[in-house]
Scaffold this motif. Structure first.
Motif, PDB file in Angstrom:
ATOM      1  N   GLN A 128       2.624   5.733  18.323  1.00  0.00           N
ATOM      2  CA  GLN A 128       2.168   6.984  17.699  1.00  0.00           C
ATOM      3  C   GLN A 128       0.678   6.914  17.362  1.00  0.00           C
ATOM      4  O   GLN A 128       0.148   5.855  17.039  1.00  0.00           O
ATOM      5  N   ASP A 129       0.027   8.076  17.394  1.00  0.00           N
ATOM      6  CA  ASP A 129      -1.387   8.170  17.032  1.00  0.00           C
ATOM      7  C   ASP A 129      -1.576   8.336  15.528  1.00  0.00           C
ATOM      8  O   ASP A 129      -2.615   7.996  14.987  1.00  0.00           O
ATOM      9  N   LYS A 130      -0.558   8.883  14.860  1.00  0.00           N
ATOM     10  CA  LYS A 130      -0.644   9.167  13.431  1.00  0.00           C
ATOM     11  C   LYS A 130       0.641   8.680  12.772  1.00  0.00           C
ATOM     12  O   LYS A 130       1.730   8.943  13.277  1.00  0.00           O
ATOM     13  N   VAL A 131       0.515   7.958  11.653  1.00  0.00           N
ATOM     14  CA  VAL A 131       1.671   7.423  10.930  1.00  0.00           C
ATOM     15  C   VAL A 131       1.429   7.538   9.431  1.00  0.00           C
ATOM     16  O   VAL A 131       0.296   7.734   8.982  1.00  0.00           O
ATOM     17  N   ARG A 132       2.487   7.404   8.682  1.00  0.00           N
ATOM     18  CA  ARG A 132       2.385   7.180   7.241  1.00  0.00           C
ATOM     19  C   ARG A 132       2.679   5.703   7.036  1.00  0.00           C
ATOM     20  O   ARG A 132       3.514   5.129   7.739  1.00  0.00           O
ATOM     21  N   VAL A 133       2.010   5.091   6.101  1.00  0.00           N
ATOM     22  CA  VAL A 133       2.170   3.666   5.835  1.00  0.00           C
ATOM     23  C   VAL A 133       2.832   3.501   4.473  1.00  0.00           C
ATOM     24  O   VAL A 133       2.356   4.047   3.476  1.00  0.00           O
ATOM     25  N   LYS A 134       3.945   2.767   4.447  1.00  0.00           N
ATOM     26  CA  LYS A 134       4.673   2.538   3.195  1.00  0.00           C
ATOM     27  C   LYS A 134       4.601   1.056   2.866  1.00  0.00           C
ATOM     28  O   LYS A 134       4.993   0.209   3.672  1.00  0.00           O
ATOM     29  N   PHE A 135       4.070   0.749   1.689  1.00  0.00           N
ATOM     30  CA  PHE A 135       3.921  -0.626   1.229  1.00  0.00           C
ATOM     31  C   PHE A 135       5.010  -0.939   0.215  1.00  0.00           C
ATOM     32  O   PHE A 135       5.249  -0.155  -0.704  1.00  0.00           O
ATOM     33  N   TYR A 136       5.660  -2.080   0.388  1.00  0.00           N
ATOM     34  CA  TYR A 136       6.650  -2.590  -0.557  1.00  0.00           C
ATOM     35  C   TYR A 136       6.042  -3.836  -1.206  1.00  0.00           C
ATOM     36  O   TYR A 136       5.784  -4.825  -0.520  1.00  0.00           O
ATOM     37  N   ILE A 137       5.810  -3.776  -2.511  1.00  0.00           N
ATOM     38  CA  ILE A 137       5.106  -4.843  -3.217  1.00  0.00           C
ATOM     39  C   ILE A 137       6.032  -5.470  -4.243  1.00  0.00           C
ATOM     40  O   ILE A 137       6.595  -4.784  -5.088  1.00  0.00           O
ATOM     41  N   SER A 138       6.182  -6.789  -4.164  1.00  0.00           N
ATOM     42  CA  SER A 138       7.004  -7.539  -5.105  1.00  0.00           C
ATOM     43  C   SER A 138       6.163  -8.699  -5.632  1.00  0.00           C
ATOM     44  O   SER A 138       5.757  -9.564  -4.861  1.00  0.00           O
ATOM     45  N   SER A 139       5.874  -8.705  -6.912  1.00  0.00           N
ATOM     46  CA  SER A 139       5.028  -9.724  -7.547  1.00  0.00           C
ATOM     47  C   SER A 139       3.744  -9.923  -6.756  1.00  0.00           C
ATOM     48  O   SER A 139       3.437 -11.002  -6.269  1.00  0.00           O
ATOM     49  N   GLY A 140       3.006  -8.836  -6.598  1.00  0.00           N
ATOM     50  CA  GLY A 140       1.780  -8.923  -5.827  1.00  0.00           C
ATOM     51  C   GLY A 140       0.814  -7.803  -6.143  1.00  0.00           C
ATOM     52  O   GLY A 140       1.112  -6.896  -6.917  1.00  0.00           O
ATOM     53  N   MET A 141      -0.351  -7.896  -5.516  1.00  0.00           N
ATOM     54  CA  MET A 141      -1.418  -6.928  -5.691  1.00  0.00           C
ATOM     55  C   MET A 141      -1.950  -6.528  -4.321  1.00  0.00           C
ATOM     56  O   MET A 141      -2.305  -7.390  -3.524  1.00  0.00           O
ATOM     57  N   LEU A 142      -1.986  -5.248  -4.051  1.00  0.00           N
ATOM     58  CA  LEU A 142      -2.541  -4.725  -2.805  1.00  0.00           C
ATOM     59  C   LEU A 142      -3.881  -4.083  -3.137  1.00  0.00           C
ATOM     60  O   LEU A 142      -3.944  -3.063  -3.815  1.00  0.00           O
ATOM     61  N   TYR A 143      -4.960  -4.717  -2.686  1.00  0.00           N
ATOM     62  CA  TYR A 143      -6.308  -4.217  -2.951  1.00  0.00           C
ATOM     63  C   TYR A 143      -6.744  -3.197  -1.906  1.00  0.00           C
ATOM     64  O   TYR A 143      -7.532  -2.314  -2.205  1.00  0.00           O
ATOM     65  N   GLY A 144      -6.273  -3.357  -0.686  1.00  0.00           N
ATOM     66  CA  GLY A 144      -6.662  -2.433   0.371  1.00  0.00           C
ATOM     67  C   GLY A 144      -6.057  -2.831   1.702  1.00  0.00           C
ATOM     68  O   GLY A 144      -5.396  -3.864   1.820  1.00  0.00           O
ATOM     69  N   TRP A 145      -6.275  -1.987   2.692  1.00  0.00           N
ATOM     70  CA  TRP A 145      -5.770  -2.253   4.045  1.00  0.00           C
ATOM     71  C   TRP A 145      -6.660  -1.515   5.029  1.00  0.00           C
ATOM     72  O   TRP A 145      -7.402  -0.609   4.659  1.00  0.00           O
ATOM     73  N   MET A 146      -6.581  -1.920   6.276  1.00  0.00           N
ATOM     74  CA  MET A 146      -7.384  -1.269   7.319  1.00  0.00           C
ATOM     75  C   MET A 146      -6.796  -1.563   8.687  1.00  0.00           C
ATOM     76  O   MET A 146      -6.029  -2.515   8.867  1.00  0.00           O
ATOM     77  N   TRP A 147      -7.121  -0.701   9.652  1.00  0.00           N
ATOM     78  CA  TRP A 147      -6.830  -0.976  11.054  1.00  0.00           C
ATOM     79  C   TRP A 147      -8.034  -1.689  11.632  1.00  0.00           C
ATOM     80  O   TRP A 147      -9.174  -1.321  11.341  1.00  0.00           O
ATOM     81  N   GLU A 148      -7.804  -2.709  12.443  1.00  0.00           N
ATOM     82  CA  GLU A 148      -8.900  -3.452  13.075  1.00  0.00           C
ATOM     83  C   GLU A 148      -8.799  -3.293  14.581  1.00  0.00           C
ATOM     84  O   GLU A 148      -7.727  -3.448  15.159  1.00  0.00           O
TER      85      GLU A 148
END
Length: 142
Positions: free
Chosen positions: A120-140
């Protein structure tokens, strides 16, 4: 960032005592943090929940793989699920298909059984976090 701190009440609107200020019990302080880690989505497993989750609005898939700027503690983990335009998980890119992200990385790759990126060209991203910290994300792009 430099800031001043002192002992005493700091304008507590619910306090029943007079506001006190003790200038001899204070100091000039400095706070610092790593670049790209000023804020985060955090889950410390409070309230008995196994994980917290957050979902993006539809985003363009603009690279060959996804990278996380994240940190987990103790037995925590972060998993990522990709969702299609009909709001359904994409086969091969579900939470169960995602290898858990563990540790502390600024450019940690996300791996799924379905590959690096969906068709797919377009998606929604769902993050599941357990005892953690998500500062950011990116496509490379490779």
């Amino acid at each position: 960032a430099y800031y001043g701190a002192s002992a005493g009440l700091h304008g507590d609107i619910y306090s029943q005592t007079p506001h006190l200020f003790f200038p001899q019990n204070g100091g000039l302080c400095r706070a610092s943090w790593d670049m790209g880690r000023f804020y985060a989505l955090v889950n410390a497993r409070g309230g008995g929940l196994p994980h917290a989750h957050a979902t993006t609005h539809p985003v363009d898939v603009t690279g060959d793989r996804m990278l996380l700027n994240a940190r987990t503690v103790r037995d925590g983990e972060i998993r990522v699920e990709l969702i299609d335009g009909e709001n359904k998980p994409i086969q091969g890119f579900t939470m169960e298909d995602c290898e858990p992200f563990l540790g502390d990385e600024k450019f940690g790759p996300v791996r799924w059984k379905g590959g690096s990126v969906p068709q797919q060209d377009k998606v929604r991203v769902k993050f599941y976090i357990s005892s953690g910290m998500l500062y950011g994300w990116m496509w490379e792009k490779g």
